[in-house]
Design a protein around this motif. Sequence first.
Motif, PDB file in Angstrom:
ATOM      1  N   SER A 197       0.819  -1.209   0.000  1.00  0.00           N
ATOM      2  CA  SER A 197       0.000   0.000   0.000  1.00  0.00           C
ATOM      3  C   SER A 197       0.851   1.255   0.000  1.00  0.00           C
ATOM      4  O   SER A 197       0.434   2.310  -0.499  1.00  0.00           O
ATOM      5  CB  SER A 197      -0.940   0.004   1.220  1.00  0.00           C
ATOM      6  OG  SER A 197      -0.192  -0.096   2.417  1.00  0.00           O
ATOM      7  N   VAL A 198       2.051   1.176   0.562  1.00  0.00           N
ATOM      8  CA  VAL A 198       2.966   2.328   0.574  1.00  0.00           C
ATOM      9  C   VAL A 198       3.485   2.603  -0.826  1.00  0.00           C
ATOM     10  O   VAL A 198       3.763   3.746  -1.189  1.00  0.00           O
ATOM     11  CB  VAL A 198       4.138   2.073   1.543  1.00  0.00           C
ATOM     12  CG1 VAL A 198       5.081   3.263   1.585  1.00  0.00           C
ATOM     13  CG2 VAL A 198       3.621   1.760   2.938  1.00  0.00           C
ATOM     14  N   MET A 199       3.630   1.544  -1.642  1.00  0.00           N
ATOM     15  CA  MET A 199       4.203   1.674  -2.981  1.00  0.00           C
ATOM     16  C   MET A 199       3.173   2.092  -4.023  1.00  0.00           C
ATOM     17  O   MET A 199       3.529   2.493  -5.124  1.00  0.00           O
ATOM     18  CB  MET A 199       4.839   0.341  -3.417  1.00  0.00           C
ATOM     19  CG  MET A 199       5.764  -0.298  -2.393  1.00  0.00           C
ATOM     20  SD  MET A 199       7.117   0.785  -1.914  1.00  0.00           S
ATOM     21  CE  MET A 199       7.931   1.036  -3.456  1.00  0.00           C
ATOM     22  N   PHE A 200       1.881   1.972  -3.709  1.00  0.00           N
ATOM     23  CA  PHE A 200       0.833   2.268  -4.680  1.00  0.00           C
ATOM     24  C   PHE A 200       0.648   3.770  -4.875  1.00  0.00           C
ATOM     25  O   PHE A 200       0.878   4.565  -3.963  1.00  0.00           O
ATOM     26  CB  PHE A 200      -0.504   1.678  -4.224  1.00  0.00           C
ATOM     27  CG  PHE A 200      -0.607   0.185  -4.440  1.00  0.00           C
ATOM     28  CD1 PHE A 200       0.487  -0.558  -4.799  1.00  0.00           C
ATOM     29  CD2 PHE A 200      -1.821  -0.460  -4.283  1.00  0.00           C
ATOM     30  CE1 PHE A 200       0.398  -1.929  -4.993  1.00  0.00           C
ATOM     31  CE2 PHE A 200      -1.934  -1.829  -4.471  1.00  0.00           C
ATOM     32  CZ  PHE A 200      -0.824  -2.558  -4.829  1.00  0.00           C
ATOM     33  N   ASP A 201       0.212   4.147  -6.078  1.00  0.00           N
ATOM     34  CA  ASP A 201      -0.328   5.481  -6.322  1.00  0.00           C
ATOM     35  C   ASP A 201      -1.545   5.312  -7.221  1.00  0.00           C
ATOM     36  O   ASP A 201      -1.936   4.187  -7.545  1.00  0.00           O
ATOM     37  CB  ASP A 201       0.723   6.427  -6.927  1.00  0.00           C
ATOM     38  CG  ASP A 201       1.303   5.914  -8.245  1.00  0.00           C
ATOM     39  OD1 ASP A 201       0.561   5.269  -9.016  1.00  0.00           O
ATOM     40  OD2 ASP A 201       2.498   6.153  -8.506  1.00  0.00           O
ATOM     41  N   ASN A 202      -2.152   6.397  -7.638  1.00  0.00           N
ATOM     42  CA  ASN A 202      -3.393   6.309  -8.420  1.00  0.00           C
ATOM     43  C   ASN A 202      -3.185   5.799  -9.840  1.00  0.00           C
ATOM     44  O   ASN A 202      -4.161   5.559 -10.562  1.00  0.00           O
ATOM     45  CB  ASN A 202      -4.090   7.672  -8.452  1.00  0.00           C
ATOM     46  CG  ASN A 202      -4.670   8.050  -7.106  1.00  0.00           C
ATOM     47  OD1 ASN A 202      -4.997   7.178  -6.296  1.00  0.00           O
ATOM     48  ND2 ASN A 202      -4.795   9.348  -6.849  1.00  0.00           N
ATOM     49  N   ASP A 203      -1.912   5.669 -10.253  1.00  0.00           N
ATOM     50  CA  ASP A 203      -1.617   5.129 -11.588  1.00  0.00           C
ATOM     51  C   ASP A 203      -1.120   3.689 -11.530  1.00  0.00           C
ATOM     52  O   ASP A 203      -0.794   3.113 -12.564  1.00  0.00           O
ATOM     53  CB  ASP A 203      -0.566   6.001 -12.286  1.00  0.00           C
ATOM     54  CG  ASP A 203      -1.139   7.339 -12.742  1.00  0.00           C
ATOM     55  OD1 ASP A 203      -2.126   7.322 -13.490  1.00  0.00           O
ATOM     56  OD2 ASP A 203      -0.609   8.384 -12.330  1.00  0.00           O
TER      57      ASP A 203
END
Length: 451
Positions: A197-203
């Motif tokens: 979850s820390v590595m995710f972004d909206n893309d």
Amino acid sequence: MIYYTKKRYIVYVLMAILFFSLPFLHIDGNHFFLLSFDRKELHLLFTRFDMQEMYLMPFILITLFLSIFFITTLAGRVWCGWSCPQTIFRVVFRDVIQTKLLKIRKSTANKQSKPKLNLVKQIIAIFIFACCALIIASNFMLYFIPPEDFFIYIKNPSEHAILFGIIFFLTLFLIFDIVFLQERFCVYVCPYARIQSVMFDNDTIQVIYDEKRGGVVYKGKEKISNKPLEEGAECIGCNACVHICPTHIDIRKGMQLECINCLECSDACAKIMDKFGKKSLINWTSKNAIESGNKVKYLRFRTIGYIVVISIVLCVLAFMSTKKENMLLNINRTTELYNIHLNDENVRVDNAYTFFIQNTSNKNHEYYFDVNDSRISISRPRESIDIKAGSKRKIIVVLSTDQKLSNDHRSDTPFDILINAYAIDDRNISVDRKTIFVYPKQEVILDKMKK
């Protein structure tokens, strides 16, 4: 239409072939990858490195972790669903052994239903997987013990109890993990789930349920209804996406820690929606792409940054690997500083050294030495030293001088010298080592002459 599940199975087969075949690939005795604690060697890309050359390992580990971060940022938990051994072994046990082979489960379309309480078949299923686990554990050990040694070791179990113990406990762990722990390992044990979850972004590419088309099923964490209430909502509430999920989640609730990106829910929805002539409501896309209707943005600051950093580390790793030494040499002085020998009125001073030489190449070589100071010669050994490929030798080397190097009456005089060790049959193989030659003070020489 080729569903994601079939594509995943193709990847699984390729991964299995790669995993089982890599230990057997070698060129001139050098493996693609081998970390041998027995031989104290690292083989990387068919190049052999001694343990004293383990400066490469940090670069390998950095590349590994940066690649994981890059893949997670780009495509979420794609590793978990498409390449992770945990997922592959669960498919083998649950979908192949339990469902297809022994019919303990009714269908692979419903992974949340409990298998039939048939004790005999359950034991047979565990036994079959235990055999698979034993093969997997044994093959895993081939990355640490080369096959040419491994198959000799297993013929003498009493002499290699540690090896058999490791294989035994690895087999037990696989059985416990796959048969009993199951997907709970992914949810509660695996640390990767915690950092994703820390590595995710909206893309970041994820498994996303399209609420615009399908309708709203959950408001926050609370389920409104099984079938969306909005007019025109395409979700029919069949729950096919829920039944097939191996981690027992409802993807319509949004991104969840338990989702492993296996995309089985997308396939299940696609099969239902295909009957209505529509596309799946669950897609492998990004949040921004589904909201804007545009394509997924693969190249962005974070992904480009990871590509640049990984490229730099790989270049450094490639450069460092070219610095491999085909021989290693350690020089230690003996406890005696020097020996003085008298021949008539001539004085000869000897310094003794212990040389530890290792031939790290894959060919036998003969070695000898040079000293950069012409006043100092090699008294012992007189002949070259033959060392087989991958072998080590310890020898005593005596350097001598019959010239007066110092006239100091108060203290011994150390001289910095450079030893050049080289292979006689290949002068491209050579190393230089600094040491000292100690010349005694004059009082010691005079006392020796008086005696």
